[in-house]
Design a protein around this motif. Structure first.
Motif, PDB file in Angstrom:
ATOM      1  N   ASP A 496      23.086  43.944 -35.514  1.00  0.00           N
ATOM      2  CA  ASP A 496      24.468  43.482 -35.384  1.00  0.00           C
ATOM      3  C   ASP A 496      24.442  42.075 -34.795  1.00  0.00           C
ATOM      4  OD1 ASP A 496      27.166  43.323 -35.345  1.00  0.00           O
ATOM      5  OD2 ASP A 496      27.453  44.625 -33.609  1.00  0.00           O
ATOM      6  N   ALA A 497      24.349  41.078 -35.677  1.00  0.00           N
ATOM      7  CA  ALA A 497      24.215  39.692 -35.235  1.00  0.00           C
ATOM      8  C   ALA A 497      25.490  39.224 -34.537  1.00  0.00           C
ATOM      9  CB  ALA A 497      23.915  38.791 -36.431  1.00  0.00           C
ATOM     10  N   PRO A 498      25.364  38.346 -33.532  1.00  0.00           N
ATOM     11  CA  PRO A 498      26.560  37.801 -32.873  1.00  0.00           C
ATOM     12  C   PRO A 498      27.401  36.989 -33.851  1.00  0.00           C
ATOM     13  CG  PRO A 498      24.579  36.648 -32.162  1.00  0.00           C
ATOM     14  CD  PRO A 498      24.122  37.834 -32.939  1.00  0.00           C
ATOM     15  N   ALA A 499      28.675  36.839 -33.513  1.00  0.00           N
ATOM     16  CA  ALA A 499      29.619  36.210 -34.437  1.00  0.00           C
ATOM     17  C   ALA A 499      29.208  34.798 -34.819  1.00  0.00           C
ATOM     18  CB  ALA A 499      31.020  36.199 -33.812  1.00  0.00           C
ATOM     19  N   PHE A 500      28.634  34.031 -33.876  1.00  0.00           N
ATOM     20  CA  PHE A 500      28.308  32.639 -34.197  1.00  0.00           C
ATOM     21  C   PHE A 500      27.109  32.523 -35.139  1.00  0.00           C
ATOM     22  CE2 PHE A 500      25.754  33.547 -30.461  1.00  0.00           C
ATOM     23  CZ  PHE A 500      24.545  32.930 -30.736  1.00  0.00           C
ATOM     24  N   LEU A 501      26.418  33.640 -35.394  1.00  0.00           N
ATOM     25  CA  LEU A 501      25.308  33.625 -36.345  1.00  0.00           C
ATOM     26  C   LEU A 501      25.712  34.241 -37.690  1.00  0.00           C
ATOM     27  CD1 LEU A 501      22.169  34.570 -34.208  1.00  0.00           C
ATOM     28  CD2 LEU A 501      22.836  32.326 -35.095  1.00  0.00           C
ATOM     29  N   HIS A 502      27.002  34.279 -37.942  1.00  0.00           N
ATOM     30  CA  HIS A 502      27.468  34.817 -39.221  1.00  0.00           C
ATOM     31  C   HIS A 502      27.354  33.738 -40.298  1.00  0.00           C
ATOM     32  CE1 HIS A 502      29.608  37.395 -41.969  1.00  0.00           C
ATOM     33  NE2 HIS A 502      30.506  36.450 -42.202  1.00  0.00           N
ATOM     34  N   MET A 503      26.467  33.951 -41.259  1.00  0.00           N
ATOM     35  CA  MET A 503      26.267  32.993 -42.341  1.00  0.00           C
ATOM     36  C   MET A 503      26.233  33.765 -43.662  1.00  0.00           C
ATOM     37  SD  MET A 503      26.065  30.039 -43.515  1.00  0.00           S
ATOM     38  CE  MET A 503      26.309  29.344 -41.876  1.00  0.00           C
ATOM     39  N   PRO A 504      27.402  33.945 -44.286  1.00  0.00           N
ATOM     40  CA  PRO A 504      27.485  34.795 -45.473  1.00  0.00           C
ATOM     41  C   PRO A 504      26.989  34.102 -46.741  1.00  0.00           C
ATOM     42  CG  PRO A 504      29.638  33.950 -44.902  1.00  0.00           C
ATOM     43  CD  PRO A 504      28.707  33.480 -43.830  1.00  0.00           C
ATOM     44  N   ALA A 505      26.790  34.912 -47.776  1.00  0.00           N
ATOM     45  CA  ALA A 505      26.229  34.419 -49.041  1.00  0.00           C
ATOM     46  C   ALA A 505      27.132  33.389 -49.697  1.00  0.00           C
ATOM     47  CB  ALA A 505      25.977  35.594 -49.982  1.00  0.00           C
ATOM     48  N   TRP A 506      28.430  33.657 -49.719  1.00  0.00           N
ATOM     49  CA  TRP A 506      29.320  32.729 -50.416  1.00  0.00           C
ATOM     50  C   TRP A 506      29.427  31.386 -49.690  1.00  0.00           C
ATOM     51  CZ3 TRP A 506      30.993  31.930 -55.049  1.00  0.00           C
ATOM     52  CH2 TRP A 506      31.054  32.982 -55.963  1.00  0.00           C
ATOM     53  N   ALA A 507      29.306  31.379 -48.379  1.00  0.00           N
ATOM     54  CA  ALA A 507      29.301  30.107 -47.645  1.00  0.00           C
ATOM     55  C   ALA A 507      28.057  29.299 -48.002  1.00  0.00           C
ATOM     56  CB  ALA A 507      29.355  30.361 -46.140  1.00  0.00           C
ATOM     57  N   ILE A 508      26.919  29.985 -48.170  1.00  0.00           N
ATOM     58  CA  ILE A 508      25.684  29.295 -48.571  1.00  0.00           C
ATOM     59  C   ILE A 508      25.827  28.732 -49.979  1.00  0.00           C
ATOM     60  CG2 ILE A 508      23.231  29.630 -49.064  1.00  0.00           C
ATOM     61  CD1 ILE A 508      23.262  31.807 -46.862  1.00  0.00           C
ATOM     62  N   ILE A 509      26.413  29.516 -50.873  1.00  0.00           N
ATOM     63  CA  ILE A 509      26.656  29.033 -52.245  1.00  0.00           C
ATOM     64  C   ILE A 509      27.543  27.794 -52.212  1.00  0.00           C
ATOM     65  CG2 ILE A 509      27.773  29.592 -54.448  1.00  0.00           C
ATOM     66  CD1 ILE A 509      26.924  32.527 -53.928  1.00  0.00           C
ATOM     67  N   MET A 510      28.596  27.846 -51.366  1.00  0.00           N
ATOM     68  CA  MET A 510      29.494  26.693 -51.245  1.00  0.00           C
ATOM     69  C   MET A 510      28.727  25.468 -50.746  1.00  0.00           C
ATOM     70  SD  MET A 510      31.368  24.554 -49.192  1.00  0.00           S
ATOM     71  CE  MET A 510      30.950  25.339 -47.632  1.00  0.00           C
ATOM     72  N   GLY A 511      27.856  25.666 -49.735  1.00  0.00           N
ATOM     73  CA  GLY A 511      27.092  24.548 -49.200  1.00  0.00           C
ATOM     74  C   GLY A 511      26.155  23.937 -50.224  1.00  0.00           C
ATOM     75  N   ILE A 512      25.528  24.789 -51.045  1.00  0.00           N
ATOM     76  CA  ILE A 512      24.622  24.288 -52.084  1.00  0.00           C
ATOM     77  C   ILE A 512      25.381  23.466 -53.117  1.00  0.00           C
ATOM     78  CG2 ILE A 512      23.108  24.985 -53.986  1.00  0.00           C
ATOM     79  CD1 ILE A 512      22.289  27.398 -52.229  1.00  0.00           C
ATOM     80  N   THR A 513      26.526  23.983 -53.562  1.00  0.00           N
ATOM     81  CA  THR A 513      27.315  23.249 -54.566  1.00  0.00           C
ATOM     82  C   THR A 513      27.840  21.933 -54.003  1.00  0.00           C
ATOM     83  OG1 THR A 513      29.334  24.466 -53.951  1.00  0.00           O
ATOM     84  CG2 THR A 513      28.010  25.362 -55.769  1.00  0.00           C
ATOM     85  N   MET A 514      28.174  21.931 -52.720  1.00  0.00           N
ATOM     86  CA  MET A 514      28.651  20.697 -52.089  1.00  0.00           C
ATOM     87  C   MET A 514      27.510  19.699 -51.975  1.00  0.00           C
ATOM     88  SD  MET A 514      30.851  20.431 -48.572  1.00  0.00           S
ATOM     89  CE  MET A 514      31.997  19.066 -48.316  1.00  0.00           C
ATOM     90  N   PHE A 515      26.307  20.183 -51.650  1.00  0.00           N
ATOM     91  CA  PHE A 515      25.141  19.305 -51.558  1.00  0.00           C
ATOM     92  C   PHE A 515      24.845  18.661 -52.911  1.00  0.00           C
ATOM     93  CE2 PHE A 515      20.533  18.780 -52.087  1.00  0.00           C
ATOM     94  CZ  PHE A 515      20.263  17.900 -51.052  1.00  0.00           C
TER      95      PHE A 515
END
Length: 586
Positions: A496-515
C-alpha cells in the motif's frame, strides 16, 4: 532578463502546484473516507425536541399543540418509486429516510445505496419538514411531536397522500404530498378553518442538517448552502455561515425576500433543496446556523413574507417543492423548463467557465448516448476539438517546424554575436520576419488547451453522469484517479504505497506522449527556457497522477493527435524545402 524572470516564475508556480498536490492528496483521501464512514455508521439516538411545542422556521419553540410526549414508536409512511425508497416520519411530518436506488456508495456492485436523508436518531441526521407557527399567538398548531394521520397507503408517483391533524378547536391542518418519477416531492400545506373566528398562521418548510458534513475541500467545488434567491446565485460555506450567524447574534446567516427561486444544501453530487411552487409570489428564504449542546445545526427554510389568514369556512395554504436526490444535469434543466424553478441547474458547480463547461457536458453526453461509453465520448470529443482549433494549431505547428529547420542558422547568429546581445536579438528578429515565423508559436497549443482542460476537468469532477463511468481495462471510474501504480509494479507487489508515490499507467502514457511532442518542437534558444521545457513532461506527469482518469486520458489522446499533426506538418515542410533547394540548383 525579463524573459528569464518570467520563466523562473512559471517554474516556481508549477513547483508550488506540484507540492500542494503531493501534500494535500492524503488529506483529501482521508476526508473522503471519513465522509463515507459517517454515512454508514449508526450510533445511539438523538433526543427529540420537547413535546407541546411547535417550531418556527428558525427552529425556536413557540406555544401551541396539545399532543403529549411520545411514548410509542413513531408511525411511518412508506415512500417508493423506481428511483427512491424510504419513509416519512408521521410524528412531526419529517421526511427523514430517503435512499437512491440508482446510485451506490462505491463501484462495487454490493455497495450500499446512497442515502440522501437520515432521521434525527442518526449521527448524520438530515431531513425535510413542514410546519406552522401561530402568528396570532392563540391558534394551536401541530408541533414536532404531533402524530399525523395519512390518507392512503404509500407515497408513490401514482398515489399521492394527504396528512391530516385536527387541533380540536375548529382548525384542520393538512399536508398534501405528491411524488414525481424522479426526486421531487410537492407539499401543499393547508389550514381549513371551521371555527367561528379567523386564524392567522405562518406556514413554513425547511431542510435541516443536524451535523456538519465532511466536505471534499476542493477550491473548485462549492459544498454547503446554495440557492438562487431573487434571481441571484447564493453560495455560502458552512464555516462562513457560522461566522455570519455569530456576527448577527444568532440571526440568519442570510435572509432574502424575493420572487421564486430555490435554496438548500449541496454536496458534490447530491442536493436537498426547497422551492416555492408559485415562483411568481414573494417569499422569505433563510440560511441558518445554531448550536445545541455543542453540536452545529444547519437549516434552510422558506415561508411566506407574512402570515396567511384563514377566514371562517375558508382554507389558506402555502405550497413548496422538495428536491432530494442526484444532481443530474438534464433533470435539473427539466425542472427549470417544466416547473419554472429559476436556474435550478446552478446547483451543479460549473464554475466561472459555465458557458464553456455546460456545453462541453452536453457534447460529451450526446456522444455517450451514441457510443455507450464516456471514455470513447472523450476521445471523439477531443478529435472534434482538434478539428475546431485546426487552423490555429496548424499555423502554430508550421511555424514551429520552420523554427526547427532554422535551428542551425539561429545557433550561428548566437555564436557570432555572443558578445553583443542587442545585435543578436535584432538579427534574430530580422530572421523571424524574413522566414515569417512566430517564436512564441510553441506556446499557442498549450494556451489553447488551458480553458479546454479546466472546463473538461469541471465536467469530469462535478457532474454525476461521470461518476462511476467506466472506460476499458482497469479504468472503472473516469471521475476517479487511475488506480494502478508504477511503484507497486501495477499490482504485482502487495504494498500500500503512500499517496505521494502514486504514479498510474495513464499518467505515464501522458508523460511519454508529452515528451515526444516536445521533442518535435524546436529547441528554445534560451537555455533556461530549454531546461524548463525539458522538465515539463516530468512535472505534468506527477501533477496529473492524482487527477481524474478521464482527464488524463483526454490529455494523452490530445498529445498523440498533436504529435501526428506535427509530424505530418514537419514532413511536408521538409519536402517543400527539399523541392525549393532542388529548384534553386536547376
Amino acid at each position: 532578463m525579463d524573459n528569464k524572470r518570467l520563466l523562473a516564475a512559471i517554474a516556481i508556480s508549477i513547483g508550488i502546484l506540484l507540492m500542494f498536490d503531493v501534500f494535500n492528496r492524503p488529506a483529501r483521501e482521508a476526508q473522503r473516507q471519513a465522509a463515507q464512514n459517517v454515512q454508514q455508521s449508526q450510533t445511539s439516538s438523538v433526543p427529540l425536541p420537547q413535546a407541546n411545542t411547535a417550531l418556527n422556521p428558525a427552529g425556536v419553540a413557540s406555544t401551541g399543540g396539545n399532543d403529549g410526549a411520545p411514548i410509542t414508536p413513531a408511525p411511518r409512511l412508506r415512500i417508493e418509486s423506481p428511483r427512491v425508497e424510504g419513509s416519512l416520519n408521521l410524528r412531526g411530518a419529517r421526511l427523514d429516510d430517503l435512499v437512491l436506488r440508482d446510485y451506490r456508495e462505491t463501484i462495487q456492485p454490493n455497495s450500499p445505496n446512497v442515502r440522501v436523508l437520515a432521521p434525527r436518531e442518526d449521527p448524520a441526521a438530515y431531513f425535510a419538514q413542514w410546519g406552522w407557527t401561530a402568528a396570532d399567538g392563540r391558534t394551536a398548531v401541530p408541533g414536532p411531536s404531533t402524530d399525523w394521520t395519512a390518507e392512503g397507503g404509500s407515497l408513490t408517483p401514482a398515489t399521492p397522500v394527504t396528512l391530516r391533524w385536527d387541533n380540536g378547536a375548529g382548525q384542520r391542518f393538512e399536508i398534501a404530498l405528491s411524488l414525481d418519477a424522479n426526486f421531487m416531492v410537492t407539499a401543499e400545506q393547508r389550514v381549513v378553518n371551521t371555527g367561528a373566528e379567523p386564524v392567522q398562521v405562518l406556514p413554513w418548510a425547511r431542510v435541516r442538517r443536524e451535523h456538519t458534513p465532511v466536505v471534499a475541500g476542493y477550491y473548485i467545488l462549492h459544498e454547503g448552502f446554495v440557492g438562487v434567491l431573487d434571481g441571484r446565485l447564493r453560495e455560502t460555506k458552512y464555516a462562513d455561515a457560522k461566522t455570519e450567524a455569530a456576527r448577527r447574534n444568532g440571526g440568519p446567516a442570510l435572509e432574502q425576500e424575493g420572487a421564486g427561486g430555490w435554496a438548500g444544501f449541496t454536496d458534490k453530487y447530491w442536493l436537498a433543496a426547497l422551492a416555492p411552487v408559485d415562483q411568481a409570489g414573494r417569499d422569505r428564504a433563510a440560511f441558518r446556523h445554531t448550536s445545541e449542546g455543542g453540536q452545529d445545526r444547519w437549516q434552510v427554510d422558506f415561508s411566506p413574507t407574512s402570515a396567511v389568514t384563514a377566514e371562517p369556512g375558508a382554507t389558506a395554504g402555502f405550497a413548496t417543492r422538495l428536491f432530494a436526490g442526484a444532481k443530474e444535469v438534464h433533470l435539473l434543466d427539466s425542472y427549470t423548463s417544466n416547473l419554472g424553478i429559476t436556474d435550478f441547474d446552478k446547483a451543479i458547480d460549473f464554475g466561472w467557465f459555465y458557458y464553456i463547461t455546460k456545453p462541453f457536458f452536453y457534447g460529451l453526453d450526446w456522444l455517450y448516448k451514441l457510443t455507450g461509453n464516456f471514455g470513447v465520448a472523450i476521445l471523439i470529443f477531443t478529435i472534434a476539438l482538434k478539428i475546431l482549433f485546426f487552423p490555429l494549431a496548424n499555423k502554430s505547428y508550421k511555424s514551429m517546424a520552420r523554427m526547427k529547420t532554422l535551428g542551425p542558422k539561429m545557433q550561428e547568429l548566437k555564436e557570432r554575436n555572443k558578445d553583443d546581445p542587442a545585435k543578436m536579438q535584432q538579427e534574430m528578429m530580422t530572421l523571424y520576419k524574413t522566414e515569417k515565423i512566430n517564436p512564441a508559436a510553441g506556446c499557442l497549443p498549450i494556451l489553447l488547451q488551458i480553458p479546454v482542460f479546466f472546463s473538461l476537468y469541471k465536467v469530469l469532477f462535478v457532474t454525476i453522469e461521470m461518476r462511476h463511468a467506466p472506460f476499458f481495462g482497469w479504468i472503472r471510474d473516469l471521475s476517479a484517479p487511475d488506480p494502478t501504480n508504477l511503484f507497486t509494479l501495477f499490482g504485482l507487489i502487495p504494498w500500500d504505497a503512500p499517496a505521494f508515490l502514486h504514479m498510474p499507467a495513464w499518467a505515464i502514457i501522458m508523460g511519454i506522449t508529452m515528451f515526444i511532442q516536445f521533442k518535435l518542437n524546436p529547441t528554445p534558444p534560451d537555455p533556461i527556457q530549454a531546461k524548463l521545457f525539458a522538465f515539463m513532461p516530468i512535472i505534468f506527469t506527477f501533477m496529473l497522477a492524482s487527477f481524474p482518469a478521464g482527464l488524463v486520458i483526454y490529455w494523452s489522446w490530445n498529445n498523440l493527435l498533436s504529435v501526428a499533426q506535427q509530424y505530418y506538418i514537419g514532413r511536408e515542410d521538409r519536402i517543400a524545402r527539399a523541392n525549393e533547394k532542388a529548384l534553386a540548383r536547376t
